[in-house]
Write a protein that holds these residues in place. Structure first.
Motif, short mmCIF file in Angstrom:
data_model
loop_
_atom_site.label_atom_id
_atom_site.label_comp_id
_atom_site.label_asym_id
_atom_site.label_seq_id
_atom_site.Cartn_x
_atom_site.Cartn_y
_atom_site.Cartn_z
N ASN A 201 1.13 -1.44 -0.26
CA ASN A 201 0.08 -0.29 0.03
C ASN A 201 0.77 1.16 0.34
O ASN A 201 0.26 2.22 -0.52
CB ASN A 201 -0.94 -0.24 0.91
CG ASN A 201 -2.16 1.71 0.94
OD1 ASN A 201 -2.70 0.67 0.45
ND2 ASN A 201 -1.76 1.90 1.95
N GLU A 202 2.01 1.53 0.69
CA GLU A 202 2.38 2.49 0.52
C GLU A 202 3.60 2.20 -0.28
O GLU A 202 3.41 3.95 -0.73
CB GLU A 202 3.90 2.70 1.72
CG GLU A 202 3.62 2.26 3.10
CD GLU A 202 3.19 3.06 3.86
OE1 GLU A 202 3.68 4.58 3.22
OE2 GLU A 202 1.63 3.97 4.09
N VAL A 203 4.05 1.90 -1.59
CA VAL A 203 4.62 1.87 -2.50
C VAL A 203 3.45 1.97 -3.24
O VAL A 203 3.99 3.31 -4.47
CB VAL A 203 5.33 0.29 -2.79
CG1 VAL A 203 5.68 0.47 -4.43
CG2 VAL A 203 6.41 0.05 -2.28
N ILE B 212 11.58 -4.50 -3.18
CA ILE B 212 12.08 -5.46 -2.54
C ILE B 212 12.52 -5.17 -1.11
O ILE B 212 12.71 -3.77 -1.50
CB ILE B 212 13.85 -6.04 -2.78
CG1 ILE B 212 14.42 -4.65 -3.48
CG2 ILE B 212 13.52 -6.84 -3.82
CD1 ILE B 212 15.64 -4.39 -3.98
N GLY B 213 12.54 -6.05 -0.06
CA GLY B 213 12.84 -5.44 1.00
C GLY B 213 14.89 -5.03 1.42
O GLY B 213 15.48 -5.43 0.22
N VAL C 22 12.21 -1.41 -5.86
CA VAL C 22 11.98 -0.07 -5.55
C VAL C 22 12.46 -0.71 -3.94
O VAL C 22 12.00 -2.27 -3.78
CB VAL C 22 10.75 -0.35 -5.37
CG1 VAL C 22 9.75 0.58 -4.66
CG2 VAL C 22 9.82 0.55 -6.88
N GLY C 23 12.97 -0.61 -3.10
CA GLY C 23 13.66 -0.44 -2.29
C GLY C 23 12.80 -0.42 -0.72
O GLY C 23 12.60 1.57 -0.73
N VAL C 24 12.74 -0.77 0.10
CA VAL C 24 11.97 -0.40 1.46
C VAL C 24 12.69 -1.76 2.38
O VAL C 24 13.25 -1.77 2.62
CB VAL C 24 10.59 -1.41 1.32
CG1 VAL C 24 9.59 -0.72 0.01
CG2 VAL C 24 10.23 -2.32 1.44
N GLU C 25 12.98 -0.46 3.28
CA GLU C 25 13.18 -0.11 4.91
C GLU C 25 13.63 -1.55 5.30
O GLU C 25 11.61 -2.21 6.16
CB GLU C 25 13.81 0.46 5.34
CG GLU C 25 14.90 0.56 6.36
CD GLU C 25 15.06 2.37 7.28
OE1 GLU C 25 16.11 1.88 8.29
OE2 GLU C 25 14.98 3.37 6.40
N ARG C 26 14.32 -3.03 5.74
CA ARG C 26 13.93 -3.62 7.50
C ARG C 26 14.81 -3.18 8.28
O ARG C 26 15.40 -3.02 8.25
CB ARG C 26 13.55 -4.88 5.99
CG ARG C 26 12.37 -5.37 5.62
CD ARG C 26 12.59 -6.81 5.35
NE ARG C 26 12.38 -7.55 6.26
CZ ARG C 26 12.57 -8.79 6.05
NH1 ARG C 26 11.92 -9.50 5.03
NH2 ARG C 26 12.05 -9.64 7.42
N ILE D 121 18.47 2.21 -8.03
CA ILE D 121 17.05 1.31 -6.50
C ILE D 121 16.26 3.11 -6.24
O ILE D 121 16.47 4.04 -5.85
CB ILE D 121 17.60 0.83 -5.62
CG1 ILE D 121 17.66 -0.59 -5.57
CG2 ILE D 121 16.79 0.66 -4.78
CD1 ILE D 121 18.58 -1.75 -4.56
N LEU D 122 14.74 3.04 -6.65
CA LEU D 122 13.95 4.18 -5.82
C LEU D 122 13.55 3.46 -4.51
O LEU D 122 13.95 2.37 -4.66
CB LEU D 122 12.76 3.39 -6.88
CG LEU D 122 12.82 4.28 -8.33
CD1 LEU D 122 11.01 4.30 -8.52
CD2 LEU D 122 13.37 5.41 -8.41
N TYR D 123 13.43 4.08 -3.68
CA TYR D 123 13.59 4.35 -2.24
C TYR D 123 12.16 4.30 -1.32
O TYR D 123 11.87 6.08 -1.82
CB TYR D 123 14.46 4.44 -1.06
CG TYR D 123 15.64 3.98 -1.59
CD1 TYR D 123 16.26 2.88 -0.69
CD2 TYR D 123 16.96 4.33 -2.09
CE1 TYR D 123 17.12 1.75 -0.62
CE2 TYR D 123 18.23 4.14 -2.34
CZ TYR D 123 18.42 2.32 -2.55
OH TYR D 123 19.50 2.27 -2.07
N VAL D 124 11.34 3.82 -0.83
CA VAL D 124 9.83 4.54 -0.40
C VAL D 124 10.19 4.06 1.06
O VAL D 124 10.89 2.99 1.75
CB VAL D 124 8.95 3.37 -1.35
CG1 VAL D 124 7.43 3.87 -0.82
CG2 VAL D 124 8.76 3.28 -2.83
#
Length: 189
Positions: A23-25, A105-106, A129-133, A144-147
């Motif tokens: 949902n956030e992406v 991807i995380g 698209v990278g998301v933080e973990r 990479i795009l970061y969200v």
């Protein structure tokens, strides 16, 4: 051109962390859809073996119901052998020529990118698209795009462990998925 995010995973089981990321992406990048893509045989991770592909897909259907922008793409489940993202993206790009794909991807996978099969070819086929973990680095030489996604430290393996030991999983995954797990006596319930 339709903009579609792809969130791959074992989804064994799917949980609120998956839904939150999707949902956030979707919102941050103004995508049209997010496709949840259950892995066939990922080269970097073992499936539990006790849950069938059909059961994983059914749990995903239950998890995403009510969000018309969320879809399921089962292309990897129909292939035999290891599922490499580069092969999947070649197939999707050939079938959906007017789509732009964003592969979510995380941070755990960002660190692993240099080891991905044919990564230099893959970065030409899809926008990562990278998301933080928690506890992982976001540093990479790849585009990479970061969200920014609110932290939710939940994983499928943690949920399986909690279910096996009889602990509650309420508020970690949708009630409909919990009911499905209980009805089908998955993960030792």
């Amino acid at each position: 051109m339709k903009k579609v995010g792809i969130l791959g995973g074992t989804f064994d089981p799917p949980h609120y962390g998956h839904l939150l990321i999707a949902n956030e992406v979707l919102a941050a990048l103004k995508l049209d859809e997010i496709w949840f893509m259950p892995n066939g045989e990922p080269p970097h991770k073992q499936k539990t073996g006790s849950v069938t592909n059909g059961q994983r897909v059914q749990m995903l259907k239950l998890a995403i119901q009510g969000n018309s922008a969320f879809k399921i793409e089962t292309i990897e489940l129909h292939r035999v052998g290891l599922s490499y993202t580069v092969d999947t993206m070649k197939m999707l790009n050939a079938e959906y020529t007017d789509y732009q794909f964003f592969f979510i991807i995380g941070a755990d996978m960002i660190e692993y990118l240099p080891k991905w099969h044919k990564i230099d070819e893959l970065v030409k086929l899809v926008q990562f698209v990278g998301v933080e973990r928690p506890a992982y680095s976001l540093q990479t030489d790849y585009p990479i795009l970061y969200v920014d996604v609110p932290a939710m430290d939940v994983s499928s393996s943690m949920i399986r462990e909690r279910l096996t030991s009889g602990k509650t999983v309420r508020y970690l995954l949708p009630d409909s998925v919990i009911h499905y797990i209980e009805e089908n006596q998955l993960y030792g319930t």
